[in-house]
Design a protein around this motif. Structure first.
Motif, PDB file in Angstrom:
ATOM      1  N   ALA A   1      24.737 -18.991 -11.013  1.00  0.00           N
ATOM      2  CA  ALA A   1      25.049 -19.561  -9.689  1.00  0.00           C
ATOM      3  C   ALA A   1      23.784 -19.992  -8.945  1.00  0.00           C
ATOM      4  O   ALA A   1      23.581 -19.668  -7.775  1.00  0.00           O
ATOM      5  CB  ALA A   1      25.852 -18.573  -8.850  1.00  0.00           C
ATOM      6  N   ASP A   2      22.937 -20.737  -9.618  1.00  0.00           N
ATOM      7  CA  ASP A   2      21.675 -21.190  -9.028  1.00  0.00           C
ATOM      8  C   ASP A   2      21.554 -22.696  -9.255  1.00  0.00           C
ATOM      9  O   ASP A   2      21.331 -23.146 -10.382  1.00  0.00           O
ATOM     10  CB  ASP A   2      20.500 -20.448  -9.660  1.00  0.00           C
ATOM     11  N   ASP A   3      21.702 -23.472  -8.199  1.00  0.00           N
ATOM     12  CA  ASP A   3      21.625 -24.930  -8.278  1.00  0.00           C
ATOM     13  C   ASP A   3      20.165 -25.349  -8.167  1.00  0.00           C
ATOM     14  O   ASP A   3      19.648 -25.584  -7.069  1.00  0.00           O
ATOM     15  CB  ASP A   3      22.464 -25.554  -7.162  1.00  0.00           C
ATOM     16  N   GLN A   4      19.497 -25.460  -9.309  1.00  0.00           N
ATOM     17  CA  GLN A   4      18.079 -25.815  -9.301  1.00  0.00           C
ATOM     18  C   GLN A   4      17.863 -27.325  -9.264  1.00  0.00           C
ATOM     19  O   GLN A   4      16.760 -27.774  -8.964  1.00  0.00           O
ATOM     20  CB  GLN A   4      17.385 -25.202 -10.514  1.00  0.00           C
ATOM     21  N   LEU A   5      18.883 -28.108  -9.583  1.00  0.00           N
ATOM     22  CA  LEU A   5      18.761 -29.563  -9.456  1.00  0.00           C
ATOM     23  C   LEU A   5      18.982 -30.006  -8.017  1.00  0.00           C
ATOM     24  O   LEU A   5      18.260 -30.852  -7.498  1.00  0.00           O
ATOM     25  CB  LEU A   5      19.777 -30.251 -10.370  1.00  0.00           C
ATOM     26  N   PHE A   6      20.009 -29.468  -7.372  1.00  0.00           N
ATOM     27  CA  PHE A   6      20.397 -29.782  -5.992  1.00  0.00           C
ATOM     28  C   PHE A   6      20.472 -31.297  -5.765  1.00  0.00           C
ATOM     29  O   PHE A   6      19.639 -31.910  -5.108  1.00  0.00           O
ATOM     30  CB  PHE A   6      19.445 -29.151  -4.975  1.00  0.00           C
ATOM     31  N   LEU A   7      21.507 -31.894  -6.366  1.00  0.00           N
ATOM     32  CA  LEU A   7      21.777 -33.326  -6.207  1.00  0.00           C
ATOM     33  C   LEU A   7      23.214 -33.484  -5.700  1.00  0.00           C
ATOM     34  O   LEU A   7      24.102 -33.894  -6.434  1.00  0.00           O
ATOM     35  CB  LEU A   7      21.578 -34.056  -7.537  1.00  0.00           C
ATOM     36  N   PRO A   8      23.465 -33.141  -4.412  1.00  0.00           N
ATOM     37  CA  PRO A   8      24.840 -33.136  -3.915  1.00  0.00           C
ATOM     38  C   PRO A   8      25.285 -34.498  -3.396  1.00  0.00           C
ATOM     39  O   PRO A   8      24.472 -35.390  -3.125  1.00  0.00           O
ATOM     40  CB  PRO A   8      24.789 -32.112  -2.775  1.00  0.00           C
ATOM     41  N   ARG A   9      26.611 -34.645  -3.263  1.00  0.00           N
ATOM     42  CA  ARG A   9      27.240 -35.797  -2.633  1.00  0.00           C
ATOM     43  C   ARG A   9      28.185 -35.290  -1.554  1.00  0.00           C
ATOM     44  O   ARG A   9      28.700 -34.181  -1.616  1.00  0.00           O
ATOM     45  CB  ARG A   9      28.030 -36.619  -3.662  1.00  0.00           C
ATOM     46  N   ASN A  10      28.439 -36.131  -0.537  1.00  0.00           N
ATOM     47  CA  ASN A  10      29.308 -35.735   0.556  1.00  0.00           C
ATOM     48  C   ASN A  10      30.768 -35.738   0.127  1.00  0.00           C
ATOM     49  O   ASN A  10      31.216 -36.646  -0.583  1.00  0.00           O
ATOM     50  CB  ASN A  10      29.125 -36.678   1.741  1.00  0.00           C
TER      51      ASN A  10
ATOM     52  N   THR B   1      21.784 -32.119 -20.066  1.00  0.00           N
ATOM     53  CA  THR B   1      22.486 -32.006 -18.796  1.00  0.00           C
ATOM     54  C   THR B   1      22.629 -33.364 -18.125  1.00  0.00           C
ATOM     55  O   THR B   1      21.680 -34.165 -18.106  1.00  0.00           O
ATOM     56  CB  THR B   1      21.755 -31.045 -17.850  1.00  0.00           C
ATOM     57  N   PHE B   2      23.824 -33.620 -17.573  1.00  0.00           N
ATOM     58  CA  PHE B   2      24.103 -34.817 -16.784  1.00  0.00           C
ATOM     59  C   PHE B   2      24.489 -34.389 -15.366  1.00  0.00           C
ATOM     60  O   PHE B   2      25.138 -33.357 -15.182  1.00  0.00           O
ATOM     61  CB  PHE B   2      25.261 -35.617 -17.394  1.00  0.00           C
ATOM     62  N   PHE B   3      24.090 -35.194 -14.379  1.00  0.00           N
ATOM     63  CA  PHE B   3      24.526 -34.956 -13.008  1.00  0.00           C
ATOM     64  C   PHE B   3      25.305 -36.179 -12.525  1.00  0.00           C
ATOM     65  O   PHE B   3      24.972 -37.319 -12.861  1.00  0.00           O
ATOM     66  CB  PHE B   3      23.341 -34.659 -12.079  1.00  0.00           C
ATOM     67  N   VAL B   4      26.337 -35.951 -11.746  1.00  0.00           N
ATOM     68  CA  VAL B   4      27.234 -37.009 -11.304  1.00  0.00           C
ATOM     69  C   VAL B   4      26.708 -37.591  -9.998  1.00  0.00           C
ATOM     70  O   VAL B   4      26.424 -36.866  -9.033  1.00  0.00           O
ATOM     71  CB  VAL B   4      28.669 -36.475 -11.117  1.00  0.00           C
ATOM     72  N   VAL B   5      26.574 -38.913  -9.961  1.00  0.00           N
ATOM     73  CA  VAL B   5      26.073 -39.599  -8.768  1.00  0.00           C
ATOM     74  C   VAL B   5      27.111 -40.526  -8.147  1.00  0.00           C
ATOM     75  O   VAL B   5      26.944 -40.953  -7.004  1.00  0.00           O
ATOM     76  CB  VAL B   5      24.797 -40.403  -9.088  1.00  0.00           C
TER      77      VAL B   5
END
Length: 256
Positions: free
Chosen positions: A204-213, A62-66
């Motif tokens: 539908a469960d965001d367990q990482l929770f790494l959001p951007r504005n 898994t990758f998350f976008v920063v």
């Protein structure tokens, strides 16, 4: 030696019967309620590593976008959607209160103005990234105050699925290259591969929770309702596009 051969023949002839008995016992246990549907559809094993997770015979990463580009056009995520490898993409949108956002923006704007003022007083060259960020912040502040835009927090996760660790690493390199070409910065969810895997399955469960504005306009441009299709408004269905599963419909007599 003859005894060993005889035992081997007996084991060989008994093996199909034993396998049938195992299946029969499993069916009986299910009928009695001893086994649930979860027991049947669950993978045989799960192994969590710091760089990937193995579920059954498949390897996932898994990758998350920063980081996102400053300017985007409609359909800008089309290269990612049509990426030539099996993957899961999850997007999470969280609405926020405009009053809280305006308060944070005022503080950020004051900090950036102070930074630029300090650089001017010290006869330094102004940092262009700070100038660009200040312009964007002032623009967003005005649109939020007028009610033109709303503010959201947005999370984007990508999980690659491969048959082997080597194939997974090769696909990861190609994915990073593709994301860099559209100015997206993504990082692997190191030591959180289980949370990343759960964040990209259909629960539908965001367990990482790494959001951007994100504002409304930017968020709307991320909707993945585009792909490379080979379809006309009228014609005959020739088959299925193997890249994305869409239909191939053409009126060949209307073409040059």
């Amino acid at each position: 030696n003859r005894n060993k051969q005889k035992q081997a023949i007996e084991q060989t002839t008994m093996q199909p019967k034993q396998q049938g008995e195992v299946v029969f016992d499993a069916m009986k246990n299910f009928e009695r309620g001893m086994n649930s549907v979860t027991d049947i559809i669950a993978p045989s094993s799960i192994e969590v590593d710091f760089g990937h997770i193995r579920v059954g015979e498949k390897f996932h990463k898994t990758f998350f976008v920063v980081g996102y580009p400053r300017f985007v056009s409609p359909n800008w995520l089309e290269p990612l959607i049509d990426f030539d490898h099996s993957l899961n993409i999850s997007m999470f949108c969280y609405p926020t209160t405009s009053a809280d956002v305006l308060s944070d923006l005022r503080r950020k704007i004051a900090e950036m103005e102070a930074t630029l003022q300090e650089q001017l007083e010290n006869n330094k060259v102004l940092d262009p990234s700070v100038q660009a960020a200040l312009e964007d912040a002032l623009s967003v502040q005005e649109e939020l105050a007028k009610g033109i835009e709303r503010f959201f927090q947005f999370s984007l996760y990508i999980t690659l699925v491969s048959e082997s660790p080597a194939e997974l690493e090769e696909a990861s390199k190609r994915l990073k290259t593709l994301l860099s070409s559209i100015l997206i910065l993504a990082k692997p969810a190191t030591l959180q591969m289980e949370d990343g895997f759960k964040s990209t399955v259909l629960i539908a469960d965001d367990q990482l929770f790494l959001p951007r504005n994100m504002d409304t306009t930017s968020l709307a441009s991320t909707f993945p309702f585009t792909s490379a299709t080979l379809t006309q408004d009228k014609g005959v269905m020739y088959g299925i596009n193997q890249l994305n599963g869409s239909l191939i419909i053409f009126d060949r007599y209307s073409l040059e």
